[in-house]
Design an enzyme around this catalytic site. Structure first.
Site, PDB file in Angstrom:
ATOM      1  CG  ASP A  35      -1.761   1.200   1.372  1.00 61.12           C
ATOM      2  OD1 ASP A  35      -1.793   2.005   0.416  1.00 61.12           O
ATOM      3  OD2 ASP A  35      -2.424   1.364   2.421  1.00 61.12           O
ATOM      4  CB  ALA A  54      -1.283   6.062   0.842  1.00 64.21           C
TER       5      ALA A  54
HETATM    6  C1  LIG Z   1      -1.888   3.944   4.556  1.00 58.82           C
HETATM    7  C2  LIG Z   1      -2.980   4.461   3.686  1.00 58.82           C
HETATM    8  N1  LIG Z   1      -3.379   3.718   2.646  1.00 58.82           N
HETATM    9  C3  LIG Z   1      -4.346   4.115   1.818  1.00 58.82           C
HETATM   10  C4  LIG Z   1      -4.987   5.319   2.010  1.00 58.82           C
HETATM   11  C5  LIG Z   1      -6.080   5.637   1.044  1.00 58.82           C
HETATM   12  O1  LIG Z   1      -6.189   6.882   0.600  1.00 58.82           O
HETATM   13  P1  LIG Z   1      -7.285   7.308  -0.493  1.00 58.82           P
HETATM   14  O2  LIG Z   1      -8.307   6.259  -0.576  1.00 58.82           O
HETATM   15  O3  LIG Z   1      -7.819   8.602   0.020  1.00 58.82           O
HETATM   16  O4  LIG Z   1      -6.521   7.464  -1.755  1.00 58.82           O
HETATM   17  C6  LIG Z   1      -4.621   6.129   3.098  1.00 58.82           C
HETATM   18  C7  LIG Z   1      -5.308   7.388   3.343  1.00 58.82           C
HETATM   19  O5  LIG Z   1      -5.230   8.008   4.359  1.00 58.82           O
HETATM   20  C8  LIG Z   1      -3.578   5.686   3.955  1.00 58.82           C
HETATM   21  O6  LIG Z   1      -3.173   6.416   4.980  1.00 58.82           O
END
Ligand SMILES: Cc1ncc(COP(=O)(O)O)c(C=O)c1O
Length: 399
Positions: free
Chosen positions: A208, A210
């Site tokens: 993941d 982000a």
């Molecule tokens: C670790 C992590 N993964 C994924 C996301 C997903 O973000 P978004 O769906 O807003 O793109 C976030 C958002 O805060 C995050 O902190």
């Protein structure tokens, strides 16, 4: 219909935001929110995106559907951004997604079709929404310990020891960079060790990412993904453009898969298309379209990289100032870790009582686990913030 539904548990961060908004104290400070803020407390639209949006509005002639997997040039630009120009693209495929969250969800759904009996391993702690998002796909969720609060670093021995108990075929979620909520990232050596274990135990990496560009830089922050891609036969990546392109509400991200070979990649991508169709049919276009314009235009891309780099440098500076102020005020080096951590978050060793006192007596809002948003630290008032935090911590020690 709805009479059988119990009261929903409020989301801690969203609930805190509401209380903050209702607080009328002029000096209130929100360190809980999960978005980047500039020195004026604003979450700006990036200038490169503004230019791309103008261009988009001028030139777009239809709002007809694009495709369940979104725009191919956007997806290709995202593969380059995350995997680098030199990756073997023949076995990598990407679908535009509804933010990073949408990517996490459709990738989990895809893997559940293929390996329904696997478990997903998520770091403890992690972004709280990982649990409902990934749990919704039906997988069993396990946790692996991640953080050593004494050193402020990722606890690689605890991670390896816990993951060595995973069963063949299990899926391991790894934060690509800027671990949320701890800010404690894996070193290159940690990534190598984890990759050794994944290979030995035949586990599957699910990265993941982000906050690419918020830690050490755009290329540097992709180090873990690229290292895995070189050594693992297959993996998936959920990438978000919410933070690094500032497109939170537009919902832009990419679900990326790397398969063992080209034929398998094409087959898996066909299944991913089906999963997307069954979830929401088509992703929104506007934000991804603007991102595509930025990433595929040399001038706009350079401008975006500069803007992102200024945000990163600002956060690094705030980390250093806050860590220095805490050192001075607490007369100890126990907060030095804040300067070494990455991205938008760090954790302070605060109890529920400390957090309540900071909110009630000092109008300082922090989430229940002690997570602070470094981008929200008040330039010019960092000493008084350190003073309030250290005073509250000392009061409880003396009580
Ligand atoms: C670790 C992590 N993964 C994924 C996301 C997903 O973000 P978004 O769906 O807003 O793109 C976030 C958002 O805060 C995050 O902190």
């Amino acid at each position: 219909m709805f009479e059988a539904l119990p009261e929903a548990k409020p989301d801690a961060i969203l609930a805190l935001m509401q209380i903050f908004r209702a607080d009328t104290r002029p000096n209130k400070l929100d360190l809980g929110v999960g978005v980047y803020k500039d020195g004026n407390g604003k979450t700006p639209v990036m200038q490169a995106i503004k230019s791309a949006e103008s261009k988009l509005i001028e030139t777009q002639e239809t709002k007809a559907y694009v495709a369940p997997t979104g725009s191919a040039p956007f997806c290709s630009a995202m593969i380059d951004l995350v995997f680098g120009q030199d990756a073997d693209k023949s076995r990598i495929r990407a679908a535009q997604s509804v933010g990073g969250s949408g990517a996490l969800r459709v990738l989990a759904d895809l893997m559940r079709k293929s390996r329904p009996d696997a478990a997903i391993w998520v770091s403890d702690p992690s972004w709280p929404n990982h649990i409902p998002l990934l749990g919704a796909s039906g997988f069993t969720l396990n946790r692996y310990p991640y953080y050593d609060a004494a050193t402020g670093k990722a606890d690689i021995n605890a991670i390896l020891s816990s993951l060595s108990g995973a069963a063949k075929g299990d899926i391991v979620v790894l934060h690509g960079c800027c671990h949320n909520p701890t800010g404690a990232d894996l070193s290159a050596d940690d990534w190598e060790k984890i990759t050794d274990l994944l290979l030995e135990k035949e586990l599957f990496p699910f990265v993941d990412i982000a906050y690419q560009g918020f830690g050490d830089g755009l290329e540097e922050d992709a180090m873990g993904v690229r290292l895995l891609a070189k050594r693992m036969p297959e993996m998936v990546v959920a990438a978000s453009c919410s933070k690094n392109v500032g497109l939170y509400r537009e919902r832009v991200g990419a679900a990326i898969l790397m398969a063992q070979n080209e034929a398998e990649a094409t087959r898996a991508f066909g299944q991913l298309t089906g999963v997307i169709r069954a979830n929401y049919s088509m992703p929104p276009d506007h934000g991804a379209n603007a991102t595509e314009i930025v990433l595929t235009d040399d001038v706009l891309s350079a401008q975006w990289r500069d803007e992102l780099e200024s945000m990163r440098v600002r956060m690094v500076g705030l980390r250093q100032s806050f860590s220095d102020a805490m050192r001075k005020r607490s007369n100890s080096d126990k907060f030095d870790y804040i300067a070494n951590q990455k991205g938008m978050f760090s954790r302070l060793p605060l109890t529920t009582e400390h957090i309540a006192t900071l909110r009630d007596d000092h109008a300082i809002y922090i989430v229940g686990d002690g997570r602070i948003n470094v981008a929200g630290l008040p330039e010019g008032e960092i000493d008084s913030l350190a003073d309030a935090i250290c005073t509250v911590m000392a009061e409880s020690e003396n009580a």
